[in-house]
Design an enzyme around this catalytic site. Structure first.
Site, mmCIF file in Angstrom:
data_model
loop_
_atom_site.group_PDB
_atom_site.id
_atom_site.type_symbol
_atom_site.label_atom_id
_atom_site.label_comp_id
_atom_site.label_asym_id
_atom_site.label_seq_id
_atom_site.Cartn_x
_atom_site.Cartn_y
_atom_site.Cartn_z
ATOM 1 N N CYS A 148 0.808 -1.221 0.000
ATOM 2 C CA CYS A 148 0.000 0.000 0.000
ATOM 3 C C CYS A 148 0.843 1.274 0.000
ATOM 4 O O CYS A 148 0.311 2.365 -0.210
ATOM 5 C CB CYS A 148 -0.950 0.003 1.196
ATOM 6 S SG CYS A 148 -2.070 -1.411 1.206
ATOM 7 N N HIS A 181 -3.152 7.152 1.975
ATOM 8 C CA HIS A 181 -3.615 5.851 1.498
ATOM 9 C C HIS A 181 -4.996 5.598 2.078
ATOM 10 O O HIS A 181 -5.234 5.761 3.279
ATOM 11 C CB HIS A 181 -2.632 4.774 1.938
ATOM 12 C CG HIS A 181 -3.167 3.390 1.856
ATOM 13 N ND1 HIS A 181 -3.801 2.907 0.728
ATOM 14 C CD2 HIS A 181 -3.192 2.379 2.770
ATOM 15 C CE1 HIS A 181 -4.180 1.658 0.937
ATOM 16 N NE2 HIS A 181 -3.829 1.316 2.166
ATOM 17 N N ASN A 218 -10.208 -0.134 0.216
ATOM 18 C CA ASN A 218 -8.746 -0.098 0.187
ATOM 19 C C ASN A 218 -8.266 -0.717 -1.118
ATOM 20 O O ASN A 218 -8.348 -1.930 -1.310
ATOM 21 C CB ASN A 218 -8.207 -0.876 1.391
ATOM 22 C CG ASN A 218 -6.695 -0.909 1.470
ATOM 23 O OD1 ASN A 218 -6.003 -0.640 0.503
ATOM 24 N ND2 ASN A 218 -6.175 -1.263 2.626
#
Length: 338
Positions: free
Chosen positions: A122, A263, A293
């Protein structure tokens, strides 16, 4: 003076000149998830802020999403695929374990670009941004295409409510170009492998006999496993610290930030980091409710949406931070446009 010497003298900075994004066509909202696992829309939204996510179904692939996002970014930057010198694909979920960047290069017709994958989960887009900048700052390349993309739905256990509610698919891309003034103002990157076990997509093999005395493992990867409490604790502590370090490198105070793009892992993390940095809500960009996500795609996806909505304007100062498996985390401070 040679060609590289001229480039270094006049264009040793970088500018981010265009963005693009792509998401799959199929939505999966929280209500549909309640038919798969014991959960509820209220449970998911209260803990994550996520209402739905998009899932890639065949013939969609990481390559098609990355290519679509890249075409938009190239158009926004006003350059052709043939002008790209380097393609960096930040991903943990390539279509091919050997990498998918070269497939994207072929689909775009970027005939002179070298292409390779970069894996930092990520954090991948932020790590890729810093990596791309170094190639430009040294005068080696003039035009770099950076893509962040992931299809985590491939690796989710849809019976595990701790993880299946979190992840979605997508891709985002930006074009970085050599520029007289350097628009990457500061950055900081970090890793801590001692915490690796908190978030994994691990290989697990079974034994296959090659000869009577040689047995080799063969197999595949297991679904994503995560210790949510530890990852949350890690993020809310380390992300404000690394943004502060990047701001220090940029010689900027936090009040100079126009936009915060983290993020998009969890709305509670986003809110907590903004609060710790004293960044007001109207400066925080979030689309986690719509996409979940999306790993390396989340920052460029949120960036591109904000640019196309007219929120982010030329010369705006953006603080961004990625964090995730590794464990890895990092931050970059940049100005949008030339």
């Amino acid at each position: 003076m040679g060609r590289l010497g001229v480039q270094n003298l006049f264009n040793n900075g970088i500018a981010i000149t265009g963005s693009g994004s792509a998401v799959p066509a199929t939505p999966l909202d929280n209500q549909l998830l309640t038919e798969l696992v014991e959960t509820s829309d209220e449970w998911i939204t209260t803990r994550t802020g996520i209402s739905q996510r998009q899932l890639a179904l065949p013939p969609e692939s990481l390559t098609t999403l990355a290519t679509d996002a890249s075409k938009q970014a190239l158009a926004a930057a006003g350059i052709k695929a043939e002008d790209i010198d380097l393609i960096l694909l930040a991903t943990s979920t390539p279509d091919d374990l050997f990498g998918s960047a070269c497939r994207v290069q072929a689909e775009l017709g970027a005939i002179k670009a070298v292409a390779f994958d970069l894996t930092a989960a990520c954090s991948g887009f932020v790590f890729g941004l810093v990596t791309a900048a170094q190639y430009i700052r040294t005068g080696v390349y003039q035009n770099v295409l950076l893509i962040g993309g992931d299809i985590l739905s491939r690796w989710v256990d849809w019976q595990d409510r701790r993880t299946c509610v979190l992840f979605g698919d997508g891709a985002g891309a930006v074009v970085l170009q050599a520029n007289k003034s350097d628009r990457l103002l500061g950055f900081s990157l970090k890793s801590d492998g001692t915490q690796n076990h908190y978030l994994n997509l691990a290989y697990q093999g079974t034994t296959q006999q090659v000869t009577p005395n040689i047995h080799v493992p063969t197999g595949t990867y297991q679904p994503i496993s995560m210790n949510g409490k530890e990852v949350y604790r890690f993020a809310v502590q380390k992300v404000p610290e690394v943004i502060d370090k990047a701001l220090f490198e940029a010689h900027l105070s936090v009040d100079k930030i126009d936009w915060l793009i983290l993020h998009q892992a969890n709305q509670r993390i986003i809110n907590s980091v903004a609060e710790r940095l004293n960044i007001p809500e109207h400066k925080v960009i979030s689309n986690v409710a719509h996409y979940g996500n999306t790993s390396a795609a989340s920052i460029p996806l949120a960036l591109d949406e904000a640019v196309r909505q007219g929120k982010i304007k030329p010369n705006d100062i953006i603080a961004t931070s990625g964090f995730g498996a590794g464990l890895t985390w990092g931050a970059a401070i940049f100005q949008w446009g030339r």
